[in-house]
Write a protein that holds these residues in place. Structure first.
Motif, mmCIF file in Angstrom:
data_model
loop_
_atom_site.group_PDB
_atom_site.id
_atom_site.type_symbol
_atom_site.label_atom_id
_atom_site.label_comp_id
_atom_site.label_asym_id
_atom_site.label_seq_id
_atom_site.Cartn_x
_atom_site.Cartn_y
_atom_site.Cartn_z
ATOM 1 N N GLY A 79 46.181 31.831 39.163
ATOM 2 C CA GLY A 79 47.529 32.081 40.042
ATOM 3 C C GLY A 79 47.204 33.419 40.884
ATOM 4 O O GLY A 79 47.511 33.666 41.938
ATOM 5 N N LEU A 80 46.584 34.367 40.018
ATOM 6 C CA LEU A 80 46.410 35.611 40.858
ATOM 7 C C LEU A 80 45.442 35.275 41.816
ATOM 8 O O LEU A 80 45.780 36.003 42.798
ATOM 9 N N ILE A 81 44.419 34.869 41.689
ATOM 10 C CA ILE A 81 43.100 34.881 42.831
ATOM 11 C C ILE A 81 43.768 33.884 44.043
ATOM 12 O O ILE A 81 43.825 34.369 45.045
ATOM 13 N N CYS A 102 50.235 28.686 36.569
ATOM 14 C CA CYS A 102 49.561 28.878 37.722
ATOM 15 C C CYS A 102 50.348 29.088 38.695
ATOM 16 O O CYS A 102 50.324 29.822 39.932
ATOM 17 N N ARG A 103 51.317 27.849 39.118
ATOM 18 C CA ARG A 103 52.254 27.616 40.250
ATOM 19 C C ARG A 103 53.169 29.121 40.395
ATOM 20 O O ARG A 103 53.208 29.723 41.209
ATOM 21 N N LEU A 104 53.779 29.534 39.066
ATOM 22 C CA LEU A 104 54.503 30.497 39.202
ATOM 23 C C LEU A 104 53.827 31.754 39.442
ATOM 24 O O LEU A 104 54.526 32.592 40.319
ATOM 25 N N ILE A 105 52.708 32.094 38.933
ATOM 26 C CA ILE A 105 51.923 33.476 39.161
ATOM 27 C C ILE A 105 51.811 33.464 40.606
ATOM 28 O O ILE A 105 51.756 34.428 41.414
ATOM 29 N N ARG A 106 51.003 32.356 41.152
ATOM 30 C CA ARG A 106 50.778 32.208 42.598
ATOM 31 C C ARG A 106 51.835 32.556 43.416
ATOM 32 O O ARG A 106 51.634 33.304 44.427
ATOM 33 N N GLY A 107 52.919 31.831 43.249
ATOM 34 C CA GLY A 107 54.302 32.317 44.171
ATOM 35 C C GLY A 107 54.507 33.984 44.092
ATOM 36 O O GLY A 107 54.857 34.214 44.845
ATOM 37 N N GLU A 108 54.474 34.425 42.931
ATOM 38 C CA GLU A 108 54.958 35.699 42.656
ATOM 39 C C GLU A 108 54.049 36.649 43.347
ATOM 40 O O GLU A 108 54.212 37.773 43.865
ATOM 41 N N VAL A 109 52.574 36.283 43.067
ATOM 42 C CA VAL A 109 51.869 37.211 43.943
ATOM 43 C C VAL A 109 51.708 37.035 45.255
ATOM 44 O O VAL A 109 51.483 38.336 45.804
ATOM 45 N N MET A 110 52.221 36.192 45.975
ATOM 46 C CA MET A 110 52.295 35.880 47.369
ATOM 47 C C MET A 110 53.390 36.956 48.089
ATOM 48 O O MET A 110 53.239 37.476 49.056
ATOM 49 N N LYS A 111 54.414 37.173 46.960
ATOM 50 C CA LYS A 111 55.386 38.119 47.242
ATOM 51 C C LYS A 111 54.994 39.425 47.116
ATOM 52 O O LYS A 111 55.029 40.367 48.154
ATOM 53 N N HIS A 112 54.303 39.914 46.113
ATOM 54 C CA HIS A 112 53.764 41.043 45.983
ATOM 55 C C HIS A 112 52.830 41.740 46.699
ATOM 56 O O HIS A 112 52.508 42.974 47.013
ATOM 57 N N ARG A 126 44.799 45.682 38.197
ATOM 58 C CA ARG A 126 45.619 46.895 37.896
ATOM 59 C C ARG A 126 46.844 46.929 38.309
ATOM 60 O O ARG A 126 47.840 47.682 37.743
ATOM 61 N N HIS A 127 47.091 46.833 39.562
ATOM 62 C CA HIS A 127 48.452 46.811 40.231
ATOM 63 C C HIS A 127 49.583 45.892 40.252
ATOM 64 O O HIS A 127 50.497 45.969 39.968
ATOM 65 N N ILE A 128 48.786 44.699 40.417
ATOM 66 C CA ILE A 128 49.844 43.524 40.822
ATOM 67 C C ILE A 128 50.251 42.709 39.440
ATOM 68 O O ILE A 128 51.342 42.420 39.082
ATOM 69 N N LEU A 129 49.096 42.599 38.689
ATOM 70 C CA LEU A 129 49.291 41.915 37.215
ATOM 71 C C LEU A 129 50.496 42.371 36.490
ATOM 72 O O LEU A 129 51.240 41.553 36.002
ATOM 73 N N PRO A 130 50.633 43.973 36.124
ATOM 74 C CA PRO A 130 51.725 44.355 35.482
ATOM 75 C C PRO A 130 53.110 43.770 35.876
ATOM 76 O O PRO A 130 54.192 43.885 35.000
ATOM 77 N N ASN A 131 53.048 43.703 37.146
ATOM 78 C CA ASN A 131 54.596 43.159 37.930
ATOM 79 C C ASN A 131 54.800 41.694 37.500
ATOM 80 O O ASN A 131 55.790 41.586 37.988
ATOM 81 N N VAL A 132 53.744 41.030 37.261
ATOM 82 C CA VAL A 132 54.058 39.507 37.021
ATOM 83 C C VAL A 132 54.029 39.293 35.558
ATOM 84 O O VAL A 132 54.017 37.882 35.204
ATOM 85 N N LEU A 133 53.960 40.040 34.459
ATOM 86 C CA LEU A 133 53.572 39.643 33.162
ATOM 87 C C LEU A 133 54.958 39.214 32.477
ATOM 88 O O LEU A 133 54.804 38.201 31.402
#
Length: 272
Positions: free
Chosen positions: A117-119, A174-184, A206-213
């Motif tokens: 999802g992050l990638i 994966c779907r949820l993380i993907r959508g959230e990372v697209m915003k961040h 280091r920067h995006i992951l803590p905001n989607v945990l």
């Protein structure tokens, strides 16, 4: 009270979260229920390890044909089954198996869903297309059939359940993380990190992951009981746990004896 006041008084975010949780009575009831089942599972695991070290038969598998079909009593609070085995000890061991399934499948599914999802959300383009195709393929496969196919390859037992449930449960995260990372990835703090020349992997983890945990915590709380339910179903069908008192195995065995008036095994394992 402001955030600065909390810092001055030495209150952490975890302390504040625990205080809010304690103020919700229904949430605290749920916490105590989960804690009770966790304690039962830990006790069952300790008993199993002890008997394994001592090389003695575990209590939940100890048979006594002179005590078969005994109704609940002080000696056997949940009665005995057709082989004289104590139902309460078997329910406890079933709780241990349930927690093993919930934890291990989460340890497989969550890292997969989080990584892909992050990638996909950060890089987009062909990377995103490939990952979307991958999770769409897994989402299209019925999980029970997938677990059945795996059991034919790796053999019946917990291993097939672990792999099967883990490889089908990562898709939603994966779907949820993907959508959230697209915003961040278009927000100021990410753009500032890119301007400073920080590498992509460091920005992601280091920067995006803590905001989607928070999505990981929510997904874990939903997937844990779902994984247990899946294990119960496949064990009931005979393609899951073998030789151990899984709740599914116990229900499958107990249903055949209901017509004889042996109600306690089905009742207690269903309640569990």
């Amino acid at each position: 009270m402001t955030e600065a006041d909390d810092v001055i008084k030495g209150r952490s975010y975890w302390t504040d979260a625990w205080g809010k949780l304690r103020s919700n009575r229904l949430a605290m009831v749920c916490v105590w229920i989960v804690a009770f089942f966790a304690a039962v599972a830990a006790y069952g695991q300790c008993v199993s390890v002890y008997h394994h070290i001592q090389d003695t038969p575990a209590g939940y598998n100890r048979m006594d044909l002179d005590q078969q079909y005994e109704a609940p009593s002080l000696a056997h609070p949940m009665g005995t089954d057709n082989l004289g085995r104590d139902v309460m000890q078997r329910v406890i061991q079933g709780t241990t198996i349930a927690f093993q399934v919930g934890v291990v499948t989460s340890l497989i599914a969550i890292p997969l869903g989080l990584f892909f999802g992050l990638i996909a959300g950060y890089f987009g383009g062909r990377t995103d297309d490939c990952i979307v195709w991958l999770y769409s393929t897994f989402a299209s496969m019925p999980s029970l059939l997938f677990i059945l196919a795996l059991s034919l390859v790796v053999g019946k037992g917990l291993l097939g359940v672990f792999i099967g449930v883990g490889l089908t449960a990562w898709v939603n995260l994966c779907r949820l993380i993907r959508g959230e990372v697209m915003k961040h990835k278009d927000r100021a703090y990410v753009q500032a990190a890119q301007t400073l020349g920080i590498g992509h992997m460091r920005i992601i983890f280091r920067h995006i992951l803590p905001n989607v945990l928070h999505l990981v915590i929510i997904t874990f709380s939903l997937r844990f009981p779902a994984a247990i339910a899946t294990e119960v179903i496949v064990s009931f069908l005979g393609i899951g746990v073998q030789g151990e008192p899984s709740w599914g195995v116990m229900i499958s065995n107990a249903r055949l004896r209901l017509w004889e008036g042996i109600w306690w095994e089905m009742t207690f394992v269903t309640l569990a």
